[in-house]
Design a protein around this motif. Structure first.
Motif, short mmCIF file in Angstrom:
data_model
loop_
_atom_site.label_atom_id
_atom_site.label_comp_id
_atom_site.label_asym_id
_atom_site.label_seq_id
_atom_site.Cartn_x
_atom_site.Cartn_y
_atom_site.Cartn_z
N UNK A 142 -5.06 2.80 11.18
CA UNK A 142 -5.96 1.67 10.98
C UNK A 142 -5.49 0.73 9.89
N UNK A 143 -5.27 1.27 8.71
CA UNK A 143 -4.78 0.49 7.57
C UNK A 143 -3.67 1.27 6.88
N UNK A 144 -2.54 0.62 6.67
CA UNK A 144 -1.43 1.18 5.91
C UNK A 144 -1.29 0.40 4.61
N UNK A 145 -1.35 1.09 3.48
CA UNK A 145 -1.26 0.42 2.18
C UNK A 145 0.06 0.82 1.53
N UNK A 146 0.93 -0.18 1.31
CA UNK A 146 2.23 0.07 0.69
C UNK A 146 2.47 -0.96 -0.40
N UNK A 147 1.41 -1.24 -1.17
CA UNK A 147 1.50 -2.18 -2.28
C UNK A 147 0.88 -1.55 -3.51
N UNK A 148 1.45 -1.86 -4.67
CA UNK A 148 0.88 -1.39 -5.92
C UNK A 148 -0.25 -2.31 -6.40
N UNK A 149 -0.41 -3.46 -5.74
CA UNK A 149 -1.51 -4.36 -6.08
C UNK A 149 -2.83 -3.80 -5.54
N UNK A 150 -3.92 -4.43 -5.92
CA UNK A 150 -5.24 -3.92 -5.57
C UNK A 150 -5.54 -4.08 -4.08
N UNK A 151 -5.92 -2.97 -3.44
CA UNK A 151 -6.51 -2.98 -2.10
C UNK A 151 -7.75 -2.10 -2.18
#
Length: 220
Positions: A142-151
């Motif tokens: 559904x959602x892949x998060x590969x950032x060090x910023x805020x999600x």
């Protein structure tokens, strides 16, 4: 844009004449009465989306993969994003899905889909965004998060995905008041990722709920 029938919203359209068409910037689609195939506006992103765009009030059909560029900001609220087979949305800039009282649903274009019908919403390194009052269905992830910023994910529903949310790299998405329902895997976290499922200051005010499926910690 108000009134009319099913249409096409094109970003970065290749030049068909000597004068190239500019990329859309600061576009709001709201209250559009669409009829016909999927009752939706087709989104075609030949190049990464730039500028600020607000999708609202009508369904949007992403038949093919699209990307939000580093300078792009997409706000989608009170809408449905209908995802074509294998399509997805890669975010290098900002993507905000849903808002308090303005639910957004991201799901397969198919009438009777199963998990894995489309790819993923991917927050790439350097990107940021929020999901609030948002439902994600039928994705491979559904959602892949590969950032060090805020999600941040708040008051969302992940349902019938192969994987609900994946935290990759050194990401640390914050997840609160969110339900994971009948996903094969609810949350998958790579070795260096640290998703906050309620222990941190931002997410601790709301519990998350797991119904069916499982949590997974990968050692990759």
């Amino acid at each position: 844009v108000f009134g009319g029938w099913t249409g096409v919203l094109r970003y970065g359209m290749p030049a068909l004449t000597d004068t190239p068409d500019p990329a859309f910037s600061s576009v709001t689609i709201q209250g559009f009465e669409a009829f016909g195939m999927q009752n939706a506006i087709m989104v075609e992103a030949f190049n990464p989306i730039t500028g600020s765009t607000h999708w609202s009030g009508v369904d949007f059909w992403l038949q093919n993969p699209a990307q939000v560029g580093p300078t792009g900001i997409v706000n989608a609220s009170n809408t449905r994003l209908l995802m074509g087979m294998g399509s997805g949305l890669a975010v290098a800039g900002t993507l905000n899905l849903g808002a308090a009282g303005a639910t957004t649903t991201v799901r397969s274009e198919q009438a009777a889909p199963g998990p894995g019908s489309w790819d993923s919403i991917r927050y790439l390194p350097g990107s940021t965004g929020t999901l609030r009052d948002t439902t994600i269905r039928h994705a491979m992830t559904g959602v892949t998060v590969d950032t060090m910023n805020s999600v941040e994910v708040n008051s969302a529903l992940f349902e019938l995905n192969q994987t609900g949310l994946q935290a990759s790299g050194n990401s640390a998405p914050k997840i609160a008041r969110t339900v994971f329902l009948l996903n094969d895997i609810a949350v998958r976290a790579d070795t260096n990722a640290s998703p906050d499922l309620g222990g941190g200051a931002s997410a601790s005010a709301g519990y998350n709920t797991l119904i069916g499926g499982m949590m997974s910690l990968d050692n990759q």
